[in-house]
Design a protein around this motif. Structure first.
Motif, short mmCIF file in Angstrom:
data_model
loop_
_atom_site.label_atom_id
_atom_site.label_comp_id
_atom_site.label_asym_id
_atom_site.label_seq_id
_atom_site.Cartn_x
_atom_site.Cartn_y
_atom_site.Cartn_z
N LEU A 191 0.78 -1.20 0.21
CA LEU A 191 -0.07 0.18 0.21
C LEU A 191 0.94 1.23 0.05
N SER A 192 0.63 2.10 -0.85
CA SER A 192 1.23 3.45 -0.89
C SER A 192 0.56 4.58 -1.23
N ASP A 193 1.23 5.90 -0.88
CA ASP A 193 0.43 7.01 -1.28
C ASP A 193 0.61 7.09 -2.73
N PRO A 194 -0.28 8.10 -3.27
CA PRO A 194 -0.35 8.16 -4.64
C PRO A 194 1.11 8.51 -5.27
N VAL A 195 1.25 7.99 -6.42
CA VAL A 195 2.52 8.00 -7.15
C VAL A 195 2.59 9.41 -7.90
N ASP A 196 3.72 9.86 -8.35
CA ASP A 196 3.73 10.72 -9.44
C ASP A 196 3.53 10.04 -10.88
N THR A 197 3.45 10.92 -11.94
CA THR A 197 2.78 10.29 -13.17
C THR A 197 4.01 9.51 -13.96
N HIS A 198 5.35 9.69 -13.74
CA HIS A 198 6.24 9.07 -14.34
C HIS A 198 6.34 7.80 -13.60
N THR A 199 6.51 7.55 -12.44
CA THR A 199 6.32 6.28 -11.72
C THR A 199 5.01 5.51 -12.01
N PHE A 200 4.09 6.18 -12.01
CA PHE A 200 2.75 5.31 -12.45
C PHE A 200 2.91 4.87 -13.61
N ARG A 201 3.49 5.49 -14.81
CA ARG A 201 3.60 4.99 -16.08
C ARG A 201 4.40 3.75 -16.17
N ASN A 202 5.52 3.69 -15.13
CA ASN A 202 6.62 2.72 -15.07
C ASN A 202 5.69 1.64 -14.52
N LEU A 203 4.81 1.71 -13.53
CA LEU A 203 4.31 0.72 -12.78
C LEU A 203 3.28 -0.07 -14.02
N LEU A 204 2.72 0.71 -14.72
CA LEU A 204 1.59 0.29 -15.69
C LEU A 204 2.31 -0.56 -16.86
N ALA A 205 3.61 -0.10 -17.14
CA ALA A 205 4.16 -0.80 -18.14
C ALA A 205 4.70 -2.19 -17.65
N GLN A 206 4.77 -2.44 -16.30
CA GLN A 206 5.29 -3.82 -15.91
C GLN A 206 4.38 -4.33 -15.43
N ALA A 207 2.95 -4.07 -15.32
CA ALA A 207 1.66 -4.71 -14.64
C ALA A 207 1.13 -5.66 -15.85
N THR A 208 0.65 -6.74 -15.20
CA THR A 208 -0.18 -7.81 -16.24
C THR A 208 -1.52 -7.44 -16.10
N LEU A 209 -1.85 -6.93 -15.10
CA LEU A 209 -3.24 -6.68 -14.89
C LEU A 209 -3.56 -5.34 -14.20
N VAL A 210 -4.24 -4.25 -14.46
CA VAL A 210 -4.60 -3.13 -13.99
C VAL A 210 -6.03 -3.03 -13.54
N LEU A 211 -6.46 -2.76 -12.35
CA LEU A 211 -7.91 -2.36 -11.88
C LEU A 211 -7.98 -1.15 -11.55
N THR A 212 -8.96 -0.42 -11.92
CA THR A 212 -9.11 1.05 -11.78
C THR A 212 -10.45 1.48 -11.90
N ASP A 213 -10.91 2.56 -11.07
CA ASP A 213 -12.10 3.05 -11.20
C ASP A 213 -11.93 4.34 -11.84
N SER A 214 -10.78 4.86 -12.16
CA SER A 214 -10.50 6.05 -12.86
C SER A 214 -10.51 5.99 -14.54
N GLY A 215 -11.14 6.89 -14.84
CA GLY A 215 -11.33 7.51 -16.30
C GLY A 215 -10.13 7.82 -16.89
N GLY A 216 -9.29 8.30 -15.90
CA GLY A 216 -7.89 8.85 -16.60
C GLY A 216 -6.89 8.17 -16.77
N VAL A 217 -7.10 6.80 -16.29
CA VAL A 217 -5.94 5.90 -16.65
C VAL A 217 -6.05 5.23 -18.04
#
Length: 76
Positions: A50-76
């Motif tokens: 569990l973490s605090d929100p991450v900056d955009t660059h970190t978030f993009r890197n995490l997304l690139a490594q993910a196999t699955l992303v669950l979100t309620d955000s239309g901005g992702v």
């Protein structure tokens, strides 16, 4: 927090308990009620970070490594 969020978090926790090959990185929303629900449902699981929100660059890197992303955000 509302039933839909708690149900979703409970389902994620159940899935993680049966999938020993899976890890979850969960950047929590700043809302204290949402954070409390996430900590209660997921905080004790060793496969969860569990973490605090991450900056955009970190978030993009995490997304690139993910196999699955669950979100309620239309901005992702």
């Amino acid at each position: 927090m509302g039933t839909p969020l708690c149900s979703m978090l409970s389902g994620v926790a159940s899935a993680l308990k049966t999938r020993t090959d899976t890890v979850l990185f969960f950047p929590m929303h700043p809302n204290p009620t949402v954070r409390k629900a996430a900590k209660e449902a997921l905080g004790e699981l060793s496969a969860v970070t569990l973490s605090d929100p991450v900056d955009t660059h970190t978030f993009r890197n995490l997304l690139a490594q993910a196999t699955l992303v669950l979100t309620d955000s239309g901005g992702v």
